[in-house]
Design an enzyme around this catalytic site. Structure first.
Site, short mmCIF file in Angstrom:
data_model
loop_
_atom_site.label_atom_id
_atom_site.label_comp_id
_atom_site.label_asym_id
_atom_site.label_seq_id
_atom_site.Cartn_x
_atom_site.Cartn_y
_atom_site.Cartn_z
N GLU A 42 0.85 -1.20 0.00
CA GLU A 42 0.00 0.00 0.00
C GLU A 42 0.88 1.24 0.00
O GLU A 42 1.72 1.41 0.89
CB GLU A 42 -0.90 0.01 1.24
CG GLU A 42 -1.59 1.32 1.51
CD GLU A 42 -2.03 1.51 2.94
OE1 GLU A 42 -2.21 2.66 3.36
OE2 GLU A 42 -2.17 0.50 3.66
N LYS A 131 -10.31 -2.52 8.47
CA LYS A 131 -9.03 -2.18 9.09
C LYS A 131 -9.29 -1.55 10.45
O LYS A 131 -9.85 -0.45 10.54
CB LYS A 131 -8.27 -1.19 8.19
CG LYS A 131 -6.93 -0.76 8.74
CD LYS A 131 -6.29 0.30 7.84
CE LYS A 131 -6.73 1.71 8.21
NZ LYS A 131 -5.94 2.74 7.49
#
Length: 211
Positions: A42, A131
């Site tokens: 990411e 998340k």
């Protein structure tokens, strides 16, 4: 490349959060991560020229890794992420419009939540993985309690203060995986150092799941 595909292959459930990564170092850092078992990458949107890094890493390693962007805050950012070739979208919040647009475009999504209300808002928008952030401030016991009320088919990743030393605790608390930022990469770190840290995370995961 999907998370289900990678995890099904036995890839460690570790997402590298490469905040501050520059395009000129992107390929070397990505190669060090992938070669040492970390294949979920990411690049946060508040990094220098993130779309250039995402596009370069995708072109080089898109057949071996899941690559995308983090700190995605708008529908427009989702669309530019797709244009750059990203396949993963990570957010720090639960904006339904952002989540639903990413799902509609076929992205893997990991929206950030802290409370059960936020979790269910993200789920209603189409998220099937979440998340938990900030992880270290909440702890594995908090995750375990929240998991009691979440649908069983919704997975949670812990992010924020996670590292090789706490990996086992998060898995025991019900996390599917962890996202690791500063304990894996900080601006100025060499690719070799990042590779060493990735290897340590991979080893910690193997030890945690060993029968």
């Amino acid at each position: 490349m999907t998370l289900d595909h990678l995890l099904g292959e036995g890839v460690p459930p570790v997402a590298a959060i490469l905040r501050g990564l520059r395009p000129d170092e992107a390929l070397d850092v990505a190669a060090a991560l992938i070669d040492n078992g970390v294949r979920i990458l990411e690049v946060p949107f508040n990094s220098p020229e993130p779309l250039k890094s995402i596009a370069a890493i995708t072109a080089a390693f898109g057949d071996r890794a899941l690559i995308g962007g983090g700190t995605v805050l708008s529908v427009e950012a989702v669309e530019t992420l797709v244009e750059a070739g990203g396949r993963l979208m990570v957010t720090p919040n639960t904006n339904p419009a952002v989540i639903s647009r990413a799902v509609a475009l076929g992205l893997e999504v990991l929206p950030g939540f802290m409370t059960p209300s936020e979790a269910f808002q993200a789920i209603a928008a189409g998220a099937r993985r979440l998340k938990l952030f900030p992880g270290a401030s909440l702890g594995p016991a908090y995750l375990k309690a929240v998991r009691e009320v979440l649908p069983r088919d919704v997975a949670v990743w812990a992010v924020g203060g996670t590292n090789a030393e706490t990996f086992k605790d998060w898995l025991a608390g019900g996390a599917e995986g962890i996202g690791v930022g500063g304990a894996l990469f900080k601006p100025g770190d060499s690719a070799a150092l990042v590779g060493e840290r990735a290897a340590a995370l991979t080893a910690a995961w193997k030890a945690a799941v060993a029968k």
